[in-house]
Write a protein that holds these residues in place. Structure first.
Motif, mmCIF file in Angstrom:
data_model
loop_
_atom_site.group_PDB
_atom_site.id
_atom_site.type_symbol
_atom_site.label_atom_id
_atom_site.label_comp_id
_atom_site.label_asym_id
_atom_site.label_seq_id
_atom_site.Cartn_x
_atom_site.Cartn_y
_atom_site.Cartn_z
ATOM 1 N N GLN A 77 -6.731 -12.336 -7.951
ATOM 2 C CA GLN A 77 -6.935 -13.205 -7.064
ATOM 3 C C GLN A 77 -7.553 -13.739 -5.490
ATOM 4 N N THR A 78 -8.065 -12.284 -5.823
ATOM 5 C CA THR A 78 -9.084 -12.451 -3.738
ATOM 6 C C THR A 78 -7.851 -12.790 -2.722
ATOM 7 N N VAL A 79 -6.458 -11.470 -3.210
ATOM 8 C CA VAL A 79 -5.582 -12.072 -2.137
ATOM 9 C C VAL A 79 -5.295 -10.717 -1.624
ATOM 10 N N SER A 80 -6.143 -9.455 -2.339
ATOM 11 C CA SER A 80 -5.812 -8.036 -1.857
ATOM 12 C C SER A 80 -5.393 -8.168 -0.326
ATOM 13 N N GLY A 81 -6.654 -8.646 0.457
ATOM 14 C CA GLY A 81 -6.320 -8.279 1.301
ATOM 15 C C GLY A 81 -4.445 -8.533 2.254
ATOM 16 N N LEU A 82 -4.012 -9.497 2.387
ATOM 17 C CA LEU A 82 -2.906 -10.529 2.307
ATOM 18 C C LEU A 82 -2.122 -9.360 1.890
ATOM 19 N N LEU A 83 -1.761 -9.042 0.032
ATOM 20 C CA LEU A 83 -1.036 -8.092 -0.039
ATOM 21 C C LEU A 83 -0.891 -6.480 0.551
ATOM 22 N N CYS A 84 -2.065 -6.250 1.052
ATOM 23 C CA CYS A 84 -2.398 -4.603 1.388
ATOM 24 C C CYS A 84 -1.364 -5.019 2.852
ATOM 25 N N SER A 85 -1.582 -6.109 3.673
ATOM 26 C CA SER A 85 -1.491 -6.827 5.004
ATOM 27 C C SER A 85 0.295 -6.928 4.943
ATOM 28 N N ALA A 86 1.054 -7.372 3.656
ATOM 29 C CA ALA A 86 2.326 -7.337 3.950
ATOM 30 C C ALA A 86 3.038 -5.668 3.335
ATOM 31 N N LEU A 87 2.479 -5.155 1.931
ATOM 32 C CA LEU A 87 2.892 -3.616 2.260
ATOM 33 C C LEU A 87 2.610 -2.428 3.271
ATOM 34 N N MET A 88 1.739 -2.877 4.293
ATOM 35 C CA MET A 88 1.674 -2.388 5.561
ATOM 36 C C MET A 88 2.591 -3.164 6.176
ATOM 37 N N GLU A 89 2.914 -3.488 6.788
ATOM 38 C CA GLU A 89 4.019 -4.593 7.774
ATOM 39 C C GLU A 89 5.250 -4.320 7.244
ATOM 40 N N ASN A 90 5.568 -3.286 6.408
ATOM 41 C CA ASN A 90 7.715 -3.777 6.072
ATOM 42 C C ASN A 90 7.005 -2.185 5.451
ATOM 43 N N TYR B 253 1.948 -0.845 -8.882
ATOM 44 C CA TYR B 253 1.411 -0.366 -7.586
ATOM 45 C C TYR B 253 0.047 -0.778 -8.145
ATOM 46 N N LYS B 254 -0.170 -0.125 -9.058
ATOM 47 C CA LYS B 254 -1.961 -0.596 -9.214
ATOM 48 C C LYS B 254 -2.522 -1.580 -9.794
ATOM 49 N N GLN B 255 -1.368 -2.376 -10.899
ATOM 50 C CA GLN B 255 -1.577 -3.397 -11.789
ATOM 51 C C GLN B 255 -0.997 -4.803 -10.593
ATOM 52 N N LEU B 256 0.007 -4.679 -9.873
ATOM 53 C CA LEU B 256 0.327 -5.775 -8.925
ATOM 54 C C LEU B 256 -1.418 -5.231 -7.854
ATOM 55 N N TYR B 257 -1.829 -4.039 -7.780
ATOM 56 C CA TYR B 257 -3.212 -4.447 -6.728
ATOM 57 C C TYR B 257 -4.685 -5.060 -7.189
ATOM 58 N N ARG B 258 -4.170 -4.713 -8.843
ATOM 59 C CA ARG B 258 -5.443 -5.257 -9.242
ATOM 60 C C ARG B 258 -5.441 -6.526 -9.230
ATOM 61 N N PHE C 260 12.186 -2.006 -0.794
ATOM 62 C CA PHE C 260 11.725 -1.508 -1.887
ATOM 63 C C PHE C 260 10.948 -0.557 -2.616
ATOM 64 N N GLU C 261 10.884 0.403 -3.438
ATOM 65 C CA GLU C 261 9.637 1.424 -4.199
ATOM 66 C C GLU C 261 8.892 0.802 -4.869
ATOM 67 N N LEU C 262 7.666 1.250 -4.379
ATOM 68 C CA LEU C 262 6.825 0.949 -5.767
ATOM 69 C C LEU C 262 6.031 1.890 -6.420
ATOM 70 N N ARG D 289 1.502 8.784 -1.335
ATOM 71 C CA ARG D 289 0.267 8.932 -0.652
ATOM 72 C C ARG D 289 -0.834 8.582 -0.859
ATOM 73 N N TYR D 290 -1.132 8.364 -2.168
ATOM 74 C CA TYR D 290 -2.249 7.940 -2.462
ATOM 75 C C TYR D 290 -2.586 6.516 -2.124
ATOM 76 N N ASP D 291 -1.617 5.642 -3.068
ATOM 77 C CA ASP D 291 -1.414 4.212 -2.598
ATOM 78 C C ASP D 291 -1.275 3.540 -1.722
ATOM 79 N N ALA D 292 -0.871 5.202 -0.806
ATOM 80 C CA ALA D 292 -0.653 4.290 0.456
ATOM 81 C C ALA D 292 -2.158 4.036 1.563
ATOM 82 N N ALA D 293 -2.725 5.119 0.994
ATOM 83 C CA ALA D 293 -3.949 5.463 1.445
ATOM 84 C C ALA D 293 -4.974 4.557 1.005
ATOM 85 N N ASN D 294 -5.013 4.255 -0.001
ATOM 86 C CA ASN D 294 -5.541 2.902 -0.409
ATOM 87 C C ASN D 294 -5.258 1.618 0.333
ATOM 88 N N THR D 295 -4.044 1.534 -0.189
ATOM 89 C CA THR D 295 -3.321 0.017 0.732
ATOM 90 C C THR D 295 -4.137 -0.026 2.110
#
Length: 364
Positions: free
Chosen positions: A40-53, A30-35, A23-25, A60-66
């Protein structure tokens, strides 16, 4: 689909390794989801899932933040693991019995331990060696203990930029019979030899049944008293998955029955299975429609207040009549909502604890 629903989809992918469709985010969602994940203290899980897929498309800015956020979480977990090992080695060298709980212990049960958001380090020393442990830590690590006036469970100190909570009581019950039961259980735990692997070290911790029980009690306490985030639900889901088939479900159920928390445990289980994807076969009870009745009430608390309810408070400072009045009204409202889930303990709080809270709320 709401942003909350989408977060659950991404969390299931991170927890279980289930690949989602590509999917395209765009940047705004993306910023809403990340905040939201941070609350919820699960940003590591979120970033991991986005990087794995590899089929997720970010600018590019959101990818760098992830990437940066995930790397920070991984580095922090490495440091926390080393601190857990250093603490356990120090206490073990002096023959001091101890149990390390939550945090890195729970992270070790995740599919990817390094992506769980870490916090502080909690450990328990029985009263028979608590003073010895305190003196040893103060001397060897050159730290000062902070004695919190309200704490009936622990002392705190900071070492190498990590907050440690040294417990003389892992859980404070309002019901006296529950407290006696728990204390006798802890007497058994410190004599046992249950460990988990953290950073290639065997770290002493609670037995599987008591670990599941304690993780749930900690979650439920904060759910009702202050608020709680999704990390605590993820922790319980991962623990049940990790221990599945190796622990005594009968023993766990007996603990829950004796303490009066069976209904509460099953209500939390509905979130674990329906929202976070824990297989129903790995939950120790067969859930009924009644067990799902509190779903929305719990979700409202989770997404309104976030981690330990701190995003839903009007008074952030933990002092003054405004804070105590807000906390009191919040607690009484939640007691009404969740009374049937833990009547024995909530009833004891209403009798033994609430009058003291009222005095605190209205004192000058």
């Amino acid at each position: 689909m709401t942003i909350n629903d989408f977060l659950f989809i991404v969390l299931r992918s991170a927890l279980w390794g289930h690949k989602t469709d590509g999917f395209e985010l765009p940047s705004k969602p993306y910023k809403q989801l990340y905040r939201l994940s941070q609350r919820q203290t699960v940003s590591g899980l979120l970033c991991s899932a986005l990087m794995e897929n590899q089929d997720v498309r970010l600018n590019r800015y959101d990818a760098a933040n992830t990437y940066t956020s995930l790397n920070d979480t991984i580095q922090t977990n490495g440091h926390m693991n080393s601190m857990v090992c250093e603490l356990s080695e120090l206490l073990s060298s002096a023959g001091i019995r101890h149990l390390i709980v939550k945090g890195q212990i729970t992270a070790s049960m995740y599919r990817q331990p390094e992506v769980r958001e870490s916090g502080d380090i909690d450990f328990y020393c029985p009263t028979s060696c608590f003073s010895q442990a305190r003196e040893l830590i103060a001397q060897r690590w050159n730290v000062t203990f902070e004695e919190e006036s309200e704490s009936e469970q622990h002392l705190a100190f900071t070492y190498k930029d990590v907050l440690f909570e040294m417990h003389f009581n892992l859980f404070k019950f309002y019901n006296k019979a529950n407290q006696r039961y728990w204390d006798s259980l802890m007497d058994e735990e410190v004599k046992a030899n249950h460990t988990v692997t953290v950073g290639n070290h065997q770290i002493p911790t609670l037995s599987p049944e008591t670990n599941i029980l304690y993780t749930f009690l900690h979650l439920f306490h904060h759910l009702v008293e202050l608020g709680v985030g999704l990390r605590q639900f993820c922790d319980l889901a991962m623990m049940l998955h990790h221990y599945h088939g190796t622990y005594s479900a009968a023993r766990l159920k007996e603990h829950l029955r004796r303490l009066g928390f069976e209904a509460g445990f099953k209500a939390v289980g509905a979130i674990l299975t329906d929202r976070l994807g824990l297989p129903a076969s790995e939950f120790p009870y067969e859930l009924t429609e009644k067990d799902h009745a509190a779903d929305q009430l719990m979700l409202d608390i989770i997404f309104t207040g976030g981690d330990f309810g701190k995003y839903g408070r009007k008074t952030a400072v933990r002092s003054g009549w405004k804070y105590y009045f807000e906390a009191l009204t919040h607690k009484i409202g939640n007691y009404q909502k969740f009374y049937r889930l833990a009547p024995k303990e909530i009833r004891a709080s209403l009798i033994n604890q609430i009058p003291r809270k009222i005095l605190l709320a209205f004192q000058p």
